[in-house]
Scaffold this motif. Structure first.
Motif, PDB file in Angstrom:
ATOM      1  N   ALA A 115       0.826  -1.212   0.000  1.00  0.00           N
ATOM      2  CA  ALA A 115       0.000   0.000   0.000  1.00  0.00           C
ATOM      3  C   ALA A 115       0.860   1.261   0.000  1.00  0.00           C
ATOM      4  O   ALA A 115       0.361   2.348  -0.286  1.00  0.00           O
ATOM      5  CB  ALA A 115      -0.921  -0.007   1.217  1.00  0.00           C
ATOM      6  N   ASN A 116       2.152   1.111   0.293  1.00  0.00           N
ATOM      7  CA  ASN A 116       3.062   2.262   0.351  1.00  0.00           C
ATOM      8  C   ASN A 116       3.972   2.363  -0.869  1.00  0.00           C
ATOM      9  O   ASN A 116       4.967   3.087  -0.838  1.00  0.00           O
ATOM     10  CB  ASN A 116       3.914   2.187   1.619  1.00  0.00           C
ATOM     11  N   THR A 117       3.649   1.664  -1.936  1.00  0.00           N
ATOM     12  CA  THR A 117       4.461   1.729  -3.153  1.00  0.00           C
ATOM     13  C   THR A 117       4.122   2.993  -3.943  1.00  0.00           C
ATOM     14  O   THR A 117       2.953   3.257  -4.245  1.00  0.00           O
ATOM     15  CB  THR A 117       4.238   0.488  -4.030  1.00  0.00           C
ATOM     16  N   HIS A 118       5.148   3.748  -4.285  1.00  0.00           N
ATOM     17  CA  HIS A 118       4.980   5.013  -5.001  1.00  0.00           C
ATOM     18  C   HIS A 118       4.842   4.771  -6.501  1.00  0.00           C
ATOM     19  O   HIS A 118       5.299   3.754  -7.034  1.00  0.00           O
ATOM     20  CB  HIS A 118       6.186   5.921  -4.721  1.00  0.00           C
ATOM     21  N   LEU A 119       4.208   5.715  -7.175  1.00  0.00           N
ATOM     22  CA  LEU A 119       4.084   5.670  -8.636  1.00  0.00           C
ATOM     23  C   LEU A 119       5.422   5.373  -9.303  1.00  0.00           C
ATOM     24  O   LEU A 119       5.496   4.536 -10.215  1.00  0.00           O
ATOM     25  CB  LEU A 119       3.543   7.018  -9.131  1.00  0.00           C
ATOM     26  N   GLU A 120       6.481   6.026  -8.888  1.00  0.00           N
ATOM     27  CA  GLU A 120       7.769   5.887  -9.569  1.00  0.00           C
ATOM     28  C   GLU A 120       8.318   4.467  -9.448  1.00  0.00           C
ATOM     29  O   GLU A 120       8.931   3.952 -10.386  1.00  0.00           O
ATOM     30  CB  GLU A 120       8.756   6.905  -9.011  1.00  0.00           C
ATOM     31  N   GLU A 121       8.087   3.815  -8.307  1.00  0.00           N
ATOM     32  CA  GLU A 121       8.515   2.423  -8.136  1.00  0.00           C
ATOM     33  C   GLU A 121       7.727   1.502  -9.053  1.00  0.00           C
ATOM     34  O   GLU A 121       8.300   0.633  -9.728  1.00  0.00           O
ATOM     35  CB  GLU A 121       8.330   1.994  -6.681  1.00  0.00           C
ATOM     36  N   ALA A 122       6.419   1.659  -9.068  1.00  0.00           N
ATOM     37  CA  ALA A 122       5.583   0.803  -9.911  1.00  0.00           C
ATOM     38  C   ALA A 122       5.898   1.013 -11.392  1.00  0.00           C
ATOM     39  O   ALA A 122       5.937   0.056 -12.170  1.00  0.00           O
ATOM     40  CB  ALA A 122       4.101   1.090  -9.636  1.00  0.00           C
ATOM     41  N   PHE A 123       6.152   2.262 -11.778  1.00  0.00           N
ATOM     42  CA  PHE A 123       6.466   2.564 -13.174  1.00  0.00           C
ATOM     43  C   PHE A 123       7.776   1.903 -13.586  1.00  0.00           C
ATOM     44  O   PHE A 123       7.905   1.395 -14.711  1.00  0.00           O
ATOM     45  CB  PHE A 123       6.552   4.080 -13.358  1.00  0.00           C
ATOM     46  N   ALA A 124       8.741   1.875 -12.684  1.00  0.00           N
ATOM     47  CA  ALA A 124      10.036   1.265 -12.993  1.00  0.00           C
ATOM     48  C   ALA A 124       9.932  -0.252 -13.072  1.00  0.00           C
ATOM     49  O   ALA A 124      10.555  -0.883 -13.935  1.00  0.00           O
ATOM     50  CB  ALA A 124      11.065   1.671 -11.937  1.00  0.00           C
ATOM     51  N   MET A 125       9.122  -0.860 -12.184  1.00  0.00           N
ATOM     52  CA  MET A 125       9.006  -2.317 -12.144  1.00  0.00           C
ATOM     53  C   MET A 125       8.078  -2.861 -13.221  1.00  0.00           C
ATOM     54  O   MET A 125       8.169  -4.023 -13.608  1.00  0.00           O
ATOM     55  CB  MET A 125       8.514  -2.769 -10.774  1.00  0.00           C
ATOM     56  N   LYS A 126       7.155  -2.034 -13.694  1.00  0.00           N
ATOM     57  CA  LYS A 126       6.148  -2.455 -14.682  1.00  0.00           C
ATOM     58  C   LYS A 126       5.312  -3.634 -14.179  1.00  0.00           C
ATOM     59  O   LYS A 126       4.960  -4.535 -14.934  1.00  0.00           O
ATOM     60  CB  LYS A 126       6.815  -2.829 -16.021  1.00  0.00           C
ATOM     61  N   CYS A 127       5.001  -3.608 -12.888  1.00  0.00           N
ATOM     62  CA  CYS A 127       4.142  -4.657 -12.341  1.00  0.00           C
ATOM     63  C   CYS A 127       3.522  -4.150 -11.047  1.00  0.00           C
ATOM     64  O   CYS A 127       3.929  -3.119 -10.506  1.00  0.00           O
ATOM     65  CB  CYS A 127       4.909  -5.953 -12.110  1.00  0.00           C
ATOM     66  N   GLY A 128       2.541  -4.899 -10.564  1.00  0.00           N
ATOM     67  CA  GLY A 128       1.851  -4.511  -9.341  1.00  0.00           C
ATOM     68  C   GLY A 128       0.403  -4.937  -9.385  1.00  0.00           C
ATOM     69  O   GLY A 128       0.033  -5.866 -10.116  1.00  0.00           O
ATOM     70  N   VAL A 129      -0.431  -4.241  -8.616  1.00  0.00           N
ATOM     71  CA  VAL A 129      -1.857  -4.552  -8.552  1.00  0.00           C
ATOM     72  C   VAL A 129      -2.644  -3.318  -8.961  1.00  0.00           C
ATOM     73  O   VAL A 129      -2.067  -2.329  -9.414  1.00  0.00           O
ATOM     74  CB  VAL A 129      -2.244  -5.029  -7.137  1.00  0.00           C
ATOM     75  N   CYS A 130      -3.965  -3.372  -8.784  1.00  0.00           N
ATOM     76  CA  CYS A 130      -4.815  -2.307  -9.309  1.00  0.00           C
ATOM     77  C   CYS A 130      -4.455  -0.938  -8.744  1.00  0.00           C
ATOM     78  O   CYS A 130      -4.524   0.073  -9.463  1.00  0.00           O
ATOM     79  CB  CYS A 130      -6.281  -2.621  -9.067  1.00  0.00           C
ATOM     80  N   GLN A 131      -4.038  -0.876  -7.480  1.00  0.00           N
ATOM     81  CA  GLN A 131      -3.635   0.404  -6.900  1.00  0.00           C
ATOM     82  C   GLN A 131      -2.449   0.993  -7.652  1.00  0.00           C
ATOM     83  O   GLN A 131      -2.426   2.195  -7.956  1.00  0.00           O
ATOM     84  CB  GLN A 131      -3.274   0.212  -5.434  1.00  0.00           C
ATOM     85  N   ASP A 132      -1.476   0.164  -7.987  1.00  0.00           N
ATOM     86  CA  ASP A 132      -0.289   0.631  -8.705  1.00  0.00           C
ATOM     87  C   ASP A 132      -0.631   1.041 -10.131  1.00  0.00           C
ATOM     88  O   ASP A 132      -0.158   2.084 -10.615  1.00  0.00           O
ATOM     89  CB  ASP A 132       0.767  -0.471  -8.722  1.00  0.00           C
ATOM     90  N   PHE A 133      -1.444   0.234 -10.812  1.00  0.00           N
ATOM     91  CA  PHE A 133      -1.856   0.570 -12.174  1.00  0.00           C
ATOM     92  C   PHE A 133      -2.570   1.926 -12.193  1.00  0.00           C
ATOM     93  O   PHE A 133      -2.372   2.745 -13.097  1.00  0.00           O
ATOM     94  CB  PHE A 133      -2.791  -0.508 -12.728  1.00  0.00           C
ATOM     95  N   THR A 134      -3.409   2.142 -11.185  1.00  0.00           N
ATOM     96  CA  THR A 134      -4.166   3.390 -11.122  1.00  0.00           C
ATOM     97  C   THR A 134      -3.248   4.574 -10.875  1.00  0.00           C
ATOM     98  O   THR A 134      -3.380   5.621 -11.528  1.00  0.00           O
ATOM     99  CB  THR A 134      -5.241   3.301 -10.025  1.00  0.00           C
ATOM    100  N   HIS A 135      -2.299   4.447  -9.963  1.00  0.00           N
ATOM    101  CA  HIS A 135      -1.363   5.550  -9.709  1.00  0.00           C
ATOM    102  C   HIS A 135      -0.557   5.888 -10.953  1.00  0.00           C
ATOM    103  O   HIS A 135      -0.312   7.066 -11.246  1.00  0.00           O
ATOM    104  CB  HIS A 135      -0.425   5.180  -8.561  1.00  0.00           C
TER     105      HIS A 135
END
Length: 280
Positions: A162-182
């Protein structure tokens, strides 16, 4: 379409805890295309629950449990009536110039700024420009951004929190719906499209084709001139239609967390979440 939701969150502590303070976003207000039929929030151990409206007009509940307890259960039961999504051709063809109206600028300004989990980042901006530069309408641009995330990102639980930032998710290109939305919020805001975070639930139906129906779900909403806030779900690459039950909206997850709280006591806690969505 009429839908019902039962959402139960249970916290089991290894030893008694005290001074539990919690804020909930579990009851929807009536939105365009969605009318609330009934809503009930229940807390065990029993306590006084205060209800108010937050900065984003979300219905919010707050309660405190000062006495010692070893288990906390929060349950919400809601029923809604959803109408089919209808977007006019004029709204589908609207461009960024549609945001020049002063009343629209005032309404959408908070959703063009940086927020807690969504920052301005050069790589996000460059990617957004590459995807949208040849597309004239806001609708087409938002659809292209949604499709790009759905194609390029891998849905995988456990790699983010729940504490993953947009920039982390963008770099990893993976995650869940919260990350996709951010990520979609960041892409949209980078090119001047007002976008906000929507939290709620998803009715999968008998075909079981959509991702995210067994828990709280998240998607982005884009402000389309002439149509208002329209949901775009990058997790499933689809518009948020009558299958979606919207509970709360905000700048990012920080504004809409279903359950947020603190307490004094042990750090050993087992949380269980159960979400059941049914068609009435």
């Amino acid at each position: 379409m009429k839908l019902s939701v039962c959402h139960r969150t249970t916290f089991n502590y290894a030893s008694p805890v005290t001074q539990s303070i919690n804020t909930l976003h579990l009851e929807p207000r009536t939105f365009p295309y969605q009318k609330t039929i009934s809503a009930l929030v229940r807390v065990i151990p029993p306590t006084r629950v205060r209800k108010f409206t937050d900065l984003f007009q979300n219905i919010t509940h707050h309660f405190e449990l000062p006495a010692a307890h070893i288990r906390l259960e929060i349950e919400s039961r809601i029923k809604v009536h959803n109408l089919p999504l209808d977007i006019s051709q004029a709204s589908r063809e609207a461009t960024l110039a549609g945001y020049d109206d002063p009343s629209i600028r005032e309404l959408t300004w908070p959703y063009l700024q940086e927020s807690h989990w969504v920052s301005r980042h050069p790589e996000v901006w460059r990617q957004a420009l590459d995807i949208t530069r040849s597309l004239p309408s806001v609708y087409d641009q938002a659809s292209a951004l949604m499709a790009w995330i759905h194609q390029e990102f891998r849905y995988e639980t456990g790699v983010t929190t729940a504490n993953t930032h947009l920039e982390e998710a963008f770099a990893m290109k993976c995650g869940v719906c919260q990350d996709f939305t951010h990520v979609m919020l960041g892409l949209c805001r980078a090119v001047g499209i007002p976008a906000r975070y929507a939290s709620g639930y998803l009715y999968n139906g008998p075909r079981d084709t959509l991702v995210g129906a067994q828990a709280s779900h998240a998607w982005s909403e884009v402000y389309l001139p002439g149509a208002g806030w329209i949901g775009f779900d990058p997790t499933n690459n689809t518009l948020a239609d009558e299958r979606y039950i919207k509970i709360s909206v905000g700048r990012d997850y920080d504004d809409v967390a279903p359950v947020r709280g603190s307490y004094n006591g042990t750090g050993h806690c087992r949380m269980e979440v159960q979400v059941d969505v049914e068609k009435l």
